[in-house]
Write a protein that holds these residues in place. Structure first.
Motif, PDB file in Angstrom:
ATOM      1  N   ARG A 171       0.832  -1.203   0.000  1.00  0.00           N
ATOM      2  CA  ARG A 171       0.000   0.000   0.000  1.00  0.00           C
ATOM      3  C   ARG A 171       0.870   1.259   0.000  1.00  0.00           C
ATOM      4  O   ARG A 171       0.560   2.247  -0.687  1.00  0.00           O
ATOM      5  CB  ARG A 171      -0.915  -0.007   1.227  1.00  0.00           C
ATOM      6  CG  ARG A 171      -1.998   1.070   1.196  1.00  0.00           C
ATOM      7  CD  ARG A 171      -2.900   0.986   2.419  1.00  0.00           C
ATOM      8  NE  ARG A 171      -3.419  -0.365   2.620  1.00  0.00           N
ATOM      9  CZ  ARG A 171      -3.137  -1.141   3.661  1.00  0.00           C
ATOM     10  NH1 ARG A 171      -2.338  -0.704   4.620  1.00  0.00           N
ATOM     11  NH2 ARG A 171      -3.644  -2.347   3.762  1.00  0.00           N
ATOM     12  N   GLN A 172       1.958   1.232   0.736  1.00  0.00           N
ATOM     13  CA  GLN A 172       2.861   2.383   0.773  1.00  0.00           C
ATOM     14  C   GLN A 172       3.505   2.618  -0.597  1.00  0.00           C
ATOM     15  O   GLN A 172       3.655   3.764  -1.046  1.00  0.00           O
ATOM     16  CB  GLN A 172       3.956   2.175   1.821  1.00  0.00           C
ATOM     17  CG  GLN A 172       3.452   2.022   3.263  1.00  0.00           C
ATOM     18  CD  GLN A 172       2.858   3.306   3.793  1.00  0.00           C
ATOM     19  OE1 GLN A 172       1.720   3.674   3.467  1.00  0.00           O
ATOM     20  NE2 GLN A 172       3.619   4.012   4.605  1.00  0.00           N
ATOM     21  N   ILE A 173       3.887   1.529  -1.257  1.00  0.00           N
ATOM     22  CA  ILE A 173       4.505   1.647  -2.585  1.00  0.00           C
ATOM     23  C   ILE A 173       3.508   2.232  -3.577  1.00  0.00           C
ATOM     24  O   ILE A 173       3.827   3.162  -4.340  1.00  0.00           O
ATOM     25  CB  ILE A 173       5.005   0.266  -3.066  1.00  0.00           C
ATOM     26  CG1 ILE A 173       6.108  -0.252  -2.142  1.00  0.00           C
ATOM     27  CG2 ILE A 173       5.514   0.350  -4.509  1.00  0.00           C
ATOM     28  CD1 ILE A 173       6.467  -1.713  -2.365  1.00  0.00           C
ATOM     29  N   PHE A 174       2.286   1.713  -3.567  1.00  0.00           N
ATOM     30  CA  PHE A 174       1.252   2.205  -4.479  1.00  0.00           C
ATOM     31  C   PHE A 174       0.912   3.670  -4.185  1.00  0.00           C
ATOM     32  O   PHE A 174       0.725   4.465  -5.113  1.00  0.00           O
ATOM     33  CB  PHE A 174      -0.002   1.339  -4.370  1.00  0.00           C
ATOM     34  CG  PHE A 174      -0.010   0.170  -5.315  1.00  0.00           C
ATOM     35  CD1 PHE A 174      -0.863   0.137  -6.408  1.00  0.00           C
ATOM     36  CD2 PHE A 174       0.837  -0.898  -5.116  1.00  0.00           C
ATOM     37  CE1 PHE A 174      -0.865  -0.927  -7.284  1.00  0.00           C
ATOM     38  CE2 PHE A 174       0.848  -1.971  -5.981  1.00  0.00           C
ATOM     39  CZ  PHE A 174      -0.002  -1.999  -7.074  1.00  0.00           C
ATOM     40  N   ASP A 175       0.855   4.020  -2.903  1.00  0.00           N
ATOM     41  CA  ASP A 175       0.548   5.412  -2.549  1.00  0.00           C
ATOM     42  C   ASP A 175       1.623   6.355  -3.083  1.00  0.00           C
ATOM     43  O   ASP A 175       1.316   7.446  -3.584  1.00  0.00           O
ATOM     44  CB  ASP A 175       0.429   5.564  -1.032  1.00  0.00           C
ATOM     45  CG  ASP A 175      -0.892   5.013  -0.486  1.00  0.00           C
ATOM     46  OD1 ASP A 175      -1.774   4.659  -1.299  1.00  0.00           O
ATOM     47  OD2 ASP A 175      -1.024   4.927   0.751  1.00  0.00           O
ATOM     48  N   ALA A 176       2.885   5.936  -2.982  1.00  0.00           N
ATOM     49  CA  ALA A 176       3.984   6.769  -3.466  1.00  0.00           C
ATOM     50  C   ALA A 176       3.906   6.938  -4.984  1.00  0.00           C
ATOM     51  O   ALA A 176       4.038   8.056  -5.506  1.00  0.00           O
ATOM     52  CB  ALA A 176       5.324   6.154  -3.066  1.00  0.00           C
ATOM     53  N   ILE A 177       3.696   5.829  -5.693  1.00  0.00           N
ATOM     54  CA  ILE A 177       3.622   5.887  -7.153  1.00  0.00           C
ATOM     55  C   ILE A 177       2.438   6.748  -7.599  1.00  0.00           C
ATOM     56  O   ILE A 177       2.566   7.619  -8.477  1.00  0.00           O
ATOM     57  CB  ILE A 177       3.519   4.474  -7.754  1.00  0.00           C
ATOM     58  CG1 ILE A 177       4.809   3.690  -7.492  1.00  0.00           C
ATOM     59  CG2 ILE A 177       3.235   4.539  -9.262  1.00  0.00           C
ATOM     60  CD1 ILE A 177       4.730   2.227  -7.888  1.00  0.00           C
ATOM     61  N   ASN A 178       1.297   6.518  -6.989  1.00  0.00           N
ATOM     62  CA  ASN A 178       0.099   7.269  -7.386  1.00  0.00           C
ATOM     63  C   ASN A 178       0.232   8.761  -7.096  1.00  0.00           C
ATOM     64  O   ASN A 178      -0.261   9.598  -7.868  1.00  0.00           O
ATOM     65  CB  ASN A 178      -1.134   6.688  -6.694  1.00  0.00           C
ATOM     66  CG  ASN A 178      -1.587   5.377  -7.318  1.00  0.00           C
ATOM     67  OD1 ASN A 178      -1.538   5.209  -8.538  1.00  0.00           O
ATOM     68  ND2 ASN A 178      -2.026   4.437  -6.493  1.00  0.00           N
TER      69      ASN A 178
END
Length: 285
Positions: free
Chosen positions: A42-49
């Motif tokens: 979730r942290q990775i996706f939040d950063a990318i988004n």
């Protein structure tokens, strides 16, 4: 080319958006490894988004990470993010964002970053001192993946402190930020943050100087072993601990031209990830 470069460490996830090799923005999120795979993802996706929202969709994504991670983005052994073992991160990111993804160990990312800084060198060693101790080696222009080149887990103290890799006395057990904070706590009887510790060294506090002396004795032992074994043209020191360059320069016992401090600092992994993505990013089959 528009690229997102991500550096996944045991403590923090750092993500940067690059256009024509220029970093436009960088973000930092806690890894949350103790909360499990979905929390980290979730942290990775939040950063990318968040980066996409600000700068648009990238053409490629590069990921460097703590642990053994193959070019398909599948994790092997990973000491700092155990919940990712066996997880195919590269495939998940490609499926979600529909762009080529390239993955590598975080020390390799730091090495690639330094290769752009020292393009004429064919024998180069990069050490990163963060949550763990990472090591990547370039020999005759080739990045070495053999375990014997991983000096982060070179035994420095016989029957010494246990390491999560299963051995005892490893460099990581004594030279990581985690180890430094552990020994500072023993000296002071309380938690000491890394930045605060180096402030105390500069003040010449007895407890801090004792811990720092022991740290540098083992650091010099490690550097001397690398020099003897590999005869590198340059050893680059990076990671959060080496941000205290002014403290380390007088303590390092190598010829001045043989070593350098990373100029990219904690951004080295992101930069390396972006370079790897531009050079090698191919969607997994």
């Amino acid at each position: 080319m528009k690229v997102i470069g991500i550096d996944i460490g045991g403590t923090a996830i750092k993500a940067g958006y690059f256009s024509s090799n220029q970093m436009l923005e960088s973000l930092r999120y806690p890894t949350n490894a103790s909360k499990g795979k979905e929390a980290v993802l979730r942290q990775i996706f939040d950063a990318i988004n968040a980066l996409i929202k600000s700068h648009g969709h990238p053409q490629r994504i590069g990921v460097v990470s703590a642990g053994d991670i193959d070019e398909r983005g599948v994790y092997g052994k990973v000491l700092n993010i155990e919940c990712f073992e066996g997880f195919a991160l590269g495939h998940v990111l490609e499926k979600a964002f529909h762009v080529p993804v390239y993955t590598a160990n975080d020390a390799v990312g730091a090495l690639v970053c330094e290769m752009t800084r020292f393009p004429t060198l064919s024998n180069l060693v990069v050490l990163t001192f963060g949550t763990g101790v990472g090591c990547a080696t370039l020999i005759d222009g080739k990045i070495m993946h053999d375990e014997r080149y991983d000096y982060g887990h070179r035994i420095l103290v016989k029957d010494g402190e246990p390491c999560r890799c299963g051995k005892c006395g490893c460099a990581e057990s004594y030279l990581s930020a985690t180890a430094l904070k552990k020994f500072a706590k023993l000296a002071y009887g309380k938690e000491i943050k890394t930045l605060d510790f180096f402030t105390r060294v500069r003040r010449k506090e007895k407890e801090a100087l004792s811990v720092f002396h022991d740290y540098c004795s083992l650091l010099n032992l490690l550097l001397n072993e690398i020099e003897k074994d590999l005869k590198p043209q340059k050893i680059v020191l990076g990671g959060g601990v080496m941000g205290a360059k002014d403290v380390f320069v007088p303590a390092i016992r190598l010829e001045q031209g043989l070593y350098a401090f990373s100029e990219a600092g904690t951004k080295a992994g992101m930069i390396g990830a972006s370079v790897l993505a531009q050079r090698y990013g191919v969607i997994s089959q």
